[in-house]
Design a protein around this motif. Structure first.
Motif, PDB file in Angstrom:
ATOM      1  N   GLY A   1      -2.765  -7.266  -3.781  1.00  0.00           N
ATOM      2  CA  GLY A   1      -1.332  -7.276  -3.547  1.00  0.00           C
ATOM      3  C   GLY A   1      -0.736  -5.882  -3.524  1.00  0.00           C
ATOM      4  N   VAL A   2      -1.198  -5.026  -4.440  1.00  0.00           N
ATOM      5  CA  VAL A   2      -0.684  -3.652  -4.509  1.00  0.00           C
ATOM      6  C   VAL A   2      -1.080  -2.871  -3.258  1.00  0.00           C
ATOM      7  N   VAL A   3      -2.350  -2.960  -2.855  1.00  0.00           N
ATOM      8  CA  VAL A   3      -2.823  -2.214  -1.679  1.00  0.00           C
ATOM      9  C   VAL A   3      -2.041  -2.612  -0.434  1.00  0.00           C
TER      10      VAL A   3
ATOM     11  N   TYR B   1      -4.956   3.876   2.592  1.00  0.00           N
ATOM     12  CA  TYR B   1      -4.242   2.841   3.343  1.00  0.00           C
ATOM     13  C   TYR B   1      -2.735   3.106   3.363  1.00  0.00           C
ATOM     14  N   THR B   2      -2.236   3.712   2.298  1.00  0.00           N
ATOM     15  CA  THR B   2      -0.821   4.111   2.280  1.00  0.00           C
ATOM     16  C   THR B   2      -0.568   5.220   3.296  1.00  0.00           C
TER      17      THR B   2
ATOM     18  N   TYR C   1       0.976   5.404  10.922  1.00  0.00           N
ATOM     19  CA  TYR C   1       0.886   4.372  11.957  1.00  0.00           C
ATOM     20  C   TYR C   1       2.228   3.666  12.177  1.00  0.00           C
ATOM     21  N   ALA C   2       3.095   3.683  11.178  1.00  0.00           N
ATOM     22  CA  ALA C   2       4.354   2.923  11.228  1.00  0.00           C
ATOM     23  C   ALA C   2       5.184   3.164  12.479  1.00  0.00           C
TER      24      ALA C   2
ATOM     25  N   PRO D   1       2.049   0.417   1.054  1.00  0.00           N
ATOM     26  CA  PRO D   1       2.351   0.997   2.369  1.00  0.00           C
ATOM     27  C   PRO D   1       3.625   0.438   2.989  1.00  0.00           C
ATOM     28  N   MET D   2       3.939  -0.825   2.705  1.00  0.00           N
ATOM     29  CA  MET D   2       5.167  -1.412   3.254  1.00  0.00           C
ATOM     30  C   MET D   2       6.397  -0.712   2.712  1.00  0.00           C
ATOM     31  N   VAL D   3       6.380  -0.388   1.417  1.00  0.00           N
ATOM     32  CA  VAL D   3       7.518   0.306   0.820  1.00  0.00           C
ATOM     33  C   VAL D   3       7.654   1.702   1.395  1.00  0.00           C
ATOM     34  N   VAL D   4       6.534   2.421   1.455  1.00  0.00           N
ATOM     35  CA  VAL D   4       6.570   3.823   1.877  1.00  0.00           C
ATOM     36  C   VAL D   4       7.015   3.951   3.327  1.00  0.00           C
TER      37      VAL D   4
END
Length: 406
Positions: free
Chosen positions: A54-56, A112-113, A119-120, A60-63
């Motif tokens: 869940g953390v992984v 991954y972050t 990539y965002a 990245p979604m938050v950042v």
């Protein structure tokens, strides 16, 4: 062909603009078609706990909620947005290669972050270039964007076939191949010069001037974002669950693909639906269907039951998306569009990260029954949407009645 009123006509579009943009749309979707369903499976092969998975997936979604607008502003200020695609694709490929030799929680989380950060902007910038083509030369956006959705379906099906042969070991090599295509596609993206209008993601995640007074719009976006976020546990753990239930990789790929196919079909017929149903009806109905979807998910439905349930993605995402975008157009002036879309991007990203993070705990504690909590999230979103509809102004500035029939 004349330019739209208020815009300066240009010389003709770049050669093969529609074909080139269609190819550029396909490239990131080849990555997403592998990453969305199967990256959690790879994490599971590393013997990570549900909380760590869940953390992984969540960090990245938050950042990227904060970094994507920065990339958007850079793209809008440099000579051509397509240059950002080259940078984004190349840096994403570098992180994908680095992940190939990574197995432990902290290195995976960091890499991954970083991948999420670089990539965002790729897909939103592609969207911005395509929309510039729509504004300047009246191209059909759906003809370009459709191929990206088709590429996602093909990629997911191929990923499922590969997963059936190689298991989770196929995920990173397949993603790496996908990132190679993003670099190649970036070099063929049309160069159309400096944009005339800011990209939606270039708006900082703050409310645009005047939006605070339009509380119905704020509540609508918050409610819709919560309903979208109720998909968080599905994206994080559905493939793991289906694999544990004995579904093959091909079947898992098909279950993800049918959701995207249903979404595409809805977009195709959305213009007709908008003539028969109000935008509020679409948003409310989609939110209610999301509640049902997550209440039904924990039951033993079998492959065909989940196939039918996945088809509801046409309503739990596409109907809400069409409704929200339509309401934004109706309620806000054009000069506020980019900042409003940036705010909506922010809400979606933050809420999705939160539910994805919480899903790690929920799955560890309750297993598949944790999906009931996602129905509660969707219910909260529905409450905000209904509240937004109830407080909308009686009439817009143009004099049109906004109390639409349900």
């Amino acid at each position: 062909m004349h330019a739209p009123h208020g815009m300066v006509a240009t010389a003709g579009p770049p050669r093969l603009f529609v074909l080139r943009i269609a190819i550029v749309f396909c490239a990131p979707m080849l990555v997403n078609g592998i990453a969305l369903p199967f990256f959690p499976i790879w994490l599971n092969t590393l013997s990570m706990t549900d909380w760590e998975i869940g953390v992984v997936l969540a960090v990245p979604m938050v950042v990227r909620v904060f970094t994507a607008p920065i990339a958007g502003m850079i793209a809008d200020r440099i000579g051509d947005r397509a240059s950002v695609l080259v940078w984004s694709g190349a840096m994403s490929l570098a992180t994908a290669i680095a992940l190939l030799s990574t197995e432990h929680f902290w290195p995976v989380l960091i890499l991954y972050t970083l991948q999420g950060i670089v990539y965002a902007p790729y897909l939103p910038i592609t969207d911005a270039i395509a929309l510039s083509g729509v504004r300047r030369w009246h191209f059909d956006y759906s003809r370009m964007r459709f191929w990206g959705s088709l590429a996602f379906i093909v990629s997911t099906m191929i990923g499922g076939w590969l997963a059936g042969i190689f298991g989770g070991a196929m995920v990173l090599p397949a993603m790496t191949v996908g990132f190679i295509t993003t670099v190649m596609a970036a070099f063929i993206a049309p160069r159309i010069g400096k944009p005339r209008r800011a990209s939606p993601i270039s708006a900082l995640p703050v409310a645009p001037t005047g939006l605070a007074g339009q509380m119905d719009v704020q509540l609508m976006m918050l409610g819709a974002a919560l309903v979208n976020a109720s998909h968080g546990m599905f994206y994080a753990f559905s493939a793991i669950l289906w694999g544990a239930e004995g579904f093959s990789g091909t079947e898992i790929g098909l279950l993800f693909s049918v959701g995207v196919a249903a979404e595409v079909l809805f977009f195709i017929v959305s213009a007709r639906l908008c003539r028969r149903f109000s935008l509020w009806t679409m948003i409310v109905f989609g939110s209610a269907v999301a509640m049902f979807r997550w209440v039904a998910f924990p039951h033993d439905l079998g492959f065909f039951g989940y196939f039918a349930l996945q088809s509801l993605h046409a309503f739990t995402f596409a109907a809400i998306h069409v409704g929200v975008q339509g309401r934004i157009i109706e309620r806000l002036a054009e000069e506020k569009e980019a900042s409003t879309q940036g705010l909506y991007f922010f809400y979606n990203g933050i809420f999705m990260a939160l539910t994805t993070f919480l899903s790690g705990y929920l799955f560890a504690w309750y297993g598949i029954d944790g999906f009931y909590a996602m129905s509660v999230v969707a219910a909260l979103g529905l409450v905000l949407v209904l509240l937004a509809r109830s407080i909308q102004p009686q009439r817009m500035e143009s004099g049109g009645n906004t109390n639409e029939p349900s």
